[in-house]
Design an enzyme around this catalytic site. Sequence first.
Site, PDB file in Angstrom:
ATOM      1  N   LYS A   9       0.766  -0.920   0.066  1.00 27.42           N
ATOM      2  CA  LYS A   9       0.105  -0.210   0.203  1.00 27.42           C
ATOM      3  C   LYS A   9       0.807   1.188  -0.001  1.00 27.42           C
ATOM      4  O   LYS A   9       2.213   1.294   0.289  1.00 27.42           O
ATOM      5  CB  LYS A   9      -0.905  -0.035   1.265  1.00 27.42           C
ATOM      6  N   TYR A  49     -12.407  -2.233  -3.275  1.00 26.62           N
ATOM      7  CA  TYR A  49     -13.066  -2.151  -1.754  1.00 26.62           C
ATOM      8  C   TYR A  49     -14.580  -2.005  -1.997  1.00 26.62           C
ATOM      9  O   TYR A  49     -14.964  -1.732  -1.018  1.00 26.62           O
ATOM     10  CB  TYR A  49     -12.379  -1.142  -0.883  1.00 26.62           C
ATOM     11  N   PHE A  57     -15.370   3.741   7.722  1.00 28.97           N
ATOM     12  CA  PHE A  57     -14.042   4.143   7.328  1.00 28.97           C
ATOM     13  C   PHE A  57     -13.628   4.266   5.703  1.00 28.97           C
ATOM     14  O   PHE A  57     -12.643   4.236   5.281  1.00 28.97           O
ATOM     15  CB  PHE A  57     -12.890   3.102   7.963  1.00 28.97           C
ATOM     16  N   ARG A  85      -2.046 -14.599   3.906  1.00 26.45           N
ATOM     17  CA  ARG A  85      -2.725 -13.854   5.030  1.00 26.45           C
ATOM     18  C   ARG A  85      -1.964 -14.108   6.353  1.00 26.45           C
ATOM     19  O   ARG A  85      -2.114 -13.200   7.183  1.00 26.45           O
ATOM     20  CB  ARG A  85      -4.097 -14.352   5.149  1.00 26.45           C
ATOM     21  N   THR A  91      -5.453  -7.338  10.650  1.00 29.36           N
ATOM     22  CA  THR A  91      -5.868  -6.342   9.794  1.00 29.36           C
ATOM     23  C   THR A  91      -5.317  -4.823  10.690  1.00 29.36           C
ATOM     24  O   THR A  91      -4.633  -4.185  10.128  1.00 29.36           O
ATOM     25  CB  THR A  91      -7.211  -6.128   9.774  1.00 29.36           C
ATOM     26  N   ARG A 102       2.614  -7.040   8.972  1.00 32.13           N
ATOM     27  CA  ARG A 102       1.904  -5.805   9.769  1.00 32.13           C
ATOM     28  C   ARG A 102       2.391  -5.820  11.200  1.00 32.13           C
ATOM     29  O   ARG A 102       2.519  -4.838  11.735  1.00 32.13           O
ATOM     30  CB  ARG A 102       0.306  -5.897   9.766  1.00 32.13           C
ATOM     31  N   ASN A 112      -1.640   0.049   7.325  1.00 35.34           N
ATOM     32  CA  ASN A 112      -1.439  -1.205   7.652  1.00 35.34           C
ATOM     33  C   ASN A 112      -0.586  -1.871   6.281  1.00 35.34           C
ATOM     34  O   ASN A 112      -0.442  -3.282   6.459  1.00 35.34           O
ATOM     35  CB  ASN A 112      -2.618  -2.117   8.165  1.00 35.34           C
ATOM     36  N   HIS A 115      -1.982  -5.190   1.545  1.00 31.59           N
ATOM     37  CA  HIS A 115      -3.248  -6.043   1.137  1.00 31.59           C
ATOM     38  C   HIS A 115      -3.040  -7.312   0.703  1.00 31.59           C
ATOM     39  O   HIS A 115      -2.004  -7.586  -0.268  1.00 31.59           O
ATOM     40  CB  HIS A 115      -4.145  -5.219   0.133  1.00 31.59           C
ATOM     41  N   GLU A 126      -9.746  -9.810  -7.534  1.00 30.73           N
ATOM     42  CA  GLU A 126      -8.779  -8.880  -7.470  1.00 30.73           C
ATOM     43  C   GLU A 126      -7.697  -8.989  -8.505  1.00 30.73           C
ATOM     44  O   GLU A 126      -7.174  -8.006  -9.229  1.00 30.73           O
ATOM     45  CB  GLU A 126      -8.272  -8.715  -6.047  1.00 30.73           C
TER      46      GLU A 126
HETATM   47  P1  DAT Z   1      -7.878  -7.002   5.341  1.00 31.16           P
HETATM   48  O1  DAT Z   1      -7.047  -5.761   4.860  1.00 31.16           O
HETATM   49  O2  DAT Z   1      -7.179  -7.472   6.450  1.00 31.16           O
HETATM   50  O3  DAT Z   1      -8.451  -7.840   4.362  1.00 31.16           O
HETATM   51  P2  DAT Z   1     -10.461  -5.734   5.568  1.00 31.16           P
HETATM   52  O4  DAT Z   1     -10.696  -6.307   4.213  1.00 31.16           O
HETATM   53  O5  DAT Z   1     -11.535  -6.013   6.702  1.00 31.16           O
HETATM   54  O6  DAT Z   1      -8.991  -5.996   6.187  1.00 31.16           O
HETATM   55  O7  DAT Z   1     -10.684  -4.129   5.512  1.00 31.16           O
HETATM   56  C1  DAT Z   1      -9.928  -3.451   4.649  1.00 31.16           C
HETATM   57  C2  DAT Z   1      -9.124  -2.188   4.828  1.00 31.16           C
HETATM   58  O8  DAT Z   1      -9.840  -1.508   5.342  1.00 31.16           O
HETATM   59  C3  DAT Z   1      -8.028  -2.565   6.016  1.00 31.16           C
HETATM   60  O9  DAT Z   1      -6.765  -3.105   5.647  1.00 31.16           O
HETATM   61  C4  DAT Z   1      -7.708  -1.298   6.843  1.00 31.16           C
HETATM   62  C5  DAT Z   1      -9.284  -0.833   6.456  1.00 31.16           C
HETATM   63  N1  DAT Z   1     -10.153  -1.010   7.642  1.00 31.16           N
HETATM   64  C6  DAT Z   1     -10.684  -2.138   8.020  1.00 31.16           C
HETATM   65  N2  DAT Z   1     -11.328  -2.057   9.209  1.00 31.16           N
HETATM   66  C7  DAT Z   1     -11.164  -0.765   9.553  1.00 31.16           C
HETATM   67  C8  DAT Z   1     -11.619   0.055  10.976  1.00 31.16           C
HETATM   68  N3  DAT Z   1     -12.309  -0.774  11.649  1.00 31.16           N
HETATM   69  N4  DAT Z   1     -11.019   1.395  11.080  1.00 31.16           N
HETATM   70  C9  DAT Z   1     -10.435   1.721  10.043  1.00 31.16           C
HETATM   71  N5  DAT Z   1      -9.957   1.173   8.726  1.00 31.16           N
HETATM   72  C10 DAT Z   1     -10.391  -0.152   8.595  1.00 31.16           C
HETATM   73 MG    MG Z   2      -9.962  -7.608   3.067  1.00 32.50          MG
END
Ligand code: DAT
Ligand code: MG
Length: 150
Positions: A9, A49, A57, A85, A91, A102, A112, A115, A126
Amino acid sequence: MERTFVMVKPDGVQRQLVGEIIRTFERRGLKIVGLKMLRITKELASRHYAEHQGKPFFSGLVEYITSAPVVAMVLEGRNCISLVRQMMGATDPAKAAPGTIRGSFGIDIGRNVIHGSDSPESAAREISLFFDESELLDYGLSLESWIYEQ
Ligand code: DAT
Ligand code: MG
């Protein structure tokens, strides 16, 4: 063999962690079959996304992911979706196990670093969002028999 989509990222690129992160996957024995640097558009960010649209968020997430270049890649290896993963960690970097990517390089959930696809369906979606079929290479590594018994 399985393929997964991984992205360093904008914070990872700005912090010059690209080499370190790619090295981590190479050392594990995963094979890079596609690699590019790009600046994500708002449109691509919204598609990537899509599952998070409407969450509090979401706008910050799109702002962040489009704020500077990213490095996108496709990795190949046995069970690599779940393997990657695990290597990424939780996350929220504050909760990610030490030694994960991470857990080594991040503190804030909104920064973080990396991805990785979370399922075979996400990986297929993706990969096709970021890469043309012609940008993915089929090739062997001569050391494969030292990574996999069979
Ligand atoms: P991951 O990236 O581990 O697959 P995710 O798909 O649930 O996690 O979320 C995508 C991204 O969105 C994640 O890398 C960071 C952001 N994110 C997720 N939950 C969040 C939250 N509660 N507050 C802020 N950012 C968040
Ligand atoms: Mg995800």
